[in-house]
Design a protein around this motif. Sequence first.
Motif, PDB file in Angstrom:
ATOM      1  N   LEU A  86      36.619  53.387   7.824  1.00 16.98           N
ATOM      2  CA  LEU A  86      37.369  54.246   6.996  1.00 16.98           C
ATOM      3  C   LEU A  86      37.621  53.203   6.067  1.00 16.98           C
ATOM      4  CD1 LEU A  86      40.539  56.209   8.122  1.00 16.98           C
ATOM      5  CD2 LEU A  86      38.760  57.333   7.162  1.00 16.98           C
ATOM      6  N   ALA A  87      37.887  51.695   6.305  1.00 16.67           N
ATOM      7  CA  ALA A  87      37.791  50.443   5.242  1.00 16.67           C
ATOM      8  C   ALA A  87      36.362  50.525   5.315  1.00 16.67           C
ATOM      9  CB  ALA A  87      38.622  49.679   6.295  1.00 16.67           C
ATOM     10  N   ALA A  88      35.758  50.535   5.715  1.00 19.15           N
ATOM     11  CA  ALA A  88      34.337  49.803   5.180  1.00 19.15           C
ATOM     12  C   ALA A  88      33.786  51.331   4.078  1.00 19.15           C
ATOM     13  CB  ALA A  88      33.049  51.385   6.786  1.00 19.15           C
ATOM     14  N   MET A  89      33.903  52.547   3.954  1.00 16.46           N
ATOM     15  CA  MET A  89      33.800  53.521   3.190  1.00 16.46           C
ATOM     16  C   MET A  89      34.565  52.957   1.294  1.00 16.46           C
ATOM     17  SD  MET A  89      33.149  57.385   4.630  1.00 16.46           S
ATOM     18  CE  MET A  89      34.987  57.490   5.109  1.00 16.46           C
ATOM     19  N   LEU A  90      36.032  52.581   1.848  1.00 14.32           N
ATOM     20  CA  LEU A  90      37.361  51.352   0.945  1.00 14.32           C
ATOM     21  C   LEU A  90      36.498  50.490   0.141  1.00 14.32           C
ATOM     22  CD1 LEU A  90      40.266  53.022   2.149  1.00 14.32           C
ATOM     23  CD2 LEU A  90      38.887  54.218   0.159  1.00 14.32           C
ATOM     24  N   LYS A  91      36.159  50.587   0.501  1.00 12.96           N
ATOM     25  CA  LYS A  91      35.618  48.983   0.132  1.00 12.96           C
ATOM     26  C   LYS A  91      33.895  48.221   0.519  1.00 12.96           C
ATOM     27  CE  LYS A  91      35.099  43.513   1.985  1.00 12.96           C
ATOM     28  NZ  LYS A  91      35.110  43.011   2.882  1.00 12.96           N
ATOM     29  N   ASP A  92      33.147  49.572   0.399  1.00 12.18           N
ATOM     30  CA  ASP A  92      32.304  48.859   0.126  1.00 12.18           C
ATOM     31  C   ASP A  92      31.400  50.226  -1.109  1.00 12.18           C
ATOM     32  OD1 ASP A  92      31.737  46.969   1.643  1.00 12.18           O
ATOM     33  OD2 ASP A  92      31.087  47.650   3.267  1.00 12.18           O
ATOM     34  N   ALA A  93      31.993  51.229  -0.581  1.00 16.49           N
ATOM     35  CA  ALA A  93      31.752  52.374  -1.518  1.00 16.49           C
ATOM     36  C   ALA A  93      30.279  53.459  -0.943  1.00 16.49           C
ATOM     37  CB  ALA A  93      32.222  51.951  -2.925  1.00 16.49           C
ATOM     38  N   THR A  94      30.149  52.915   0.450  1.00 12.06           N
ATOM     39  CA  THR A  94      28.730  53.837   0.251  1.00 12.06           C
ATOM     40  C   THR A  94      29.240  54.666   1.272  1.00 12.06           C
ATOM     41  OG1 THR A  94      29.183  51.866   2.995  1.00 12.06           O
ATOM     42  CG2 THR A  94      27.864  51.699  -0.121  1.00 12.06           C
ATOM     43  N   PRO A  95      28.460  56.007   1.978  1.00  3.96           N
ATOM     44  CA  PRO A  95      27.974  57.435   2.646  1.00  3.96           C
ATOM     45  C   PRO A  95      28.306  56.507   3.886  1.00  3.96           C
ATOM     46  CG  PRO A  95      26.957  57.409   0.790  1.00  3.96           C
ATOM     47  CD  PRO A  95      26.920  55.783   0.174  1.00  3.96           C
ATOM     48  N   GLN A  96      28.631  57.436   4.907  1.00  2.96           N
ATOM     49  CA  GLN A  96      28.360  56.961   6.611  1.00  2.96           C
ATOM     50  C   GLN A  96      28.369  58.209   6.243  1.00  2.96           C
ATOM     51  OE1 GLN A  96      29.147  53.739   7.535  1.00  2.96           O
ATOM     52  NE2 GLN A  96      29.465  52.980   5.490  1.00  2.96           N
TER      53      GLN A  96
END
Length: 385
Positions: A86-96
């Motif tokens: 969740l943090a990665a999506m919010l921080k980097d604004a990249t799809p997972q």
Amino acid sequence: MTDGAGGGAGAGLARVSGALLAMSRHLEVRDVLKTIVVSARELLNAEYSALGVPDDHGGFAQFVVDGVSEEQWKAIGPLPRQHGILAAMLKDATPQRLADVRQDPRFEGWPSAHPDMSDFIGLPIADGDDVLGALFLANKRCPKPEGSCGFTGDDEELLGILAQHAAIALTNARLYERSRELTIAGERARLAHELHDAVSQKLFSLRLTAQAATALVDRDPVRAKEELHQITLLAAEAADELRSAVVELRPAGLDEDGLVATLRTQVQVLDRAHSARVTFSSRGVRALPAAQEEALLRVAQEALHNALRHADAQNVGVSLTRHGQGARLRVSDDGNGFDPWAVRRAGRHLGLVSMRDRAGGVGGAMTVDSAPGKGTVIEMEVPGG
């Protein structure tokens, strides 16, 4: 492009179109968030979907889920923090997009009551560089060959389209709520001004009448007694003004109590505050979109104000009943009544214009049935959602 759930590109685009239309029907942030997660889950045929709106303290200001029962949600416990994927999506604004979220090195586990999830897809909802939230889904409903991800590249493309329009819908909803807050602030300022004027006039009259009574006590006791009686009446009127203003200035409590309970409480307060008998009844009413509930409440308040302050009514009835997928509000009184056309020609609207605007603004309709000496009935219908 092929549709990841089957049915071809046409079926996929039709579902996207339906999801976008569903989002455009709502103006309240909470309604938009719920519509987004429901639309995403249906669009990608997933078992679970969720949307988190981050706060500035490492948590989530709002977190909406679909596919999890209310009992499950309560058992899961506190809202998640901004960590892991969740943090990665919010921080980097990249799809997972992951074949098994549990095998990802960023995965940090979940509470014991949390449903088990494997394949995962998540996208940020962004307005330019501003990340508004994170939308993610899990457990696609389709056969999954061992080791492969249930969600496809086509799914990611569809979800990307949805996320772009979700950002627009969410931004519009926030702007609408901000404008509504300003409108409410303006209404409260107007009410405060009316309260000041009305009560100031009553207090001024009280002071003059008290002075007159003081001067008459010795030379004309009978007149002095009449003036004292007038003081009692003026004091009662001032108290009524204060009670009515407090009811109107007090937050409605719609979010916490719902429309039926809020209306019932306000009617009970008005029944105690006025000599007229004010009653409330409801039947079969379901939860409505927030904008429709607020419009019904405001129209009811305006109609009650007219009946109690201008119509000299002895009995006022408020009813709220289910009407199709929506609801019908009815406010009736046995007061003086009026000629609606004459009122309009004279430029005295009794709030009718604003009430009609409120009804029309949420796709509803309002009717007024009144005549001199015949009382008044105001009805408003809303379509539901």
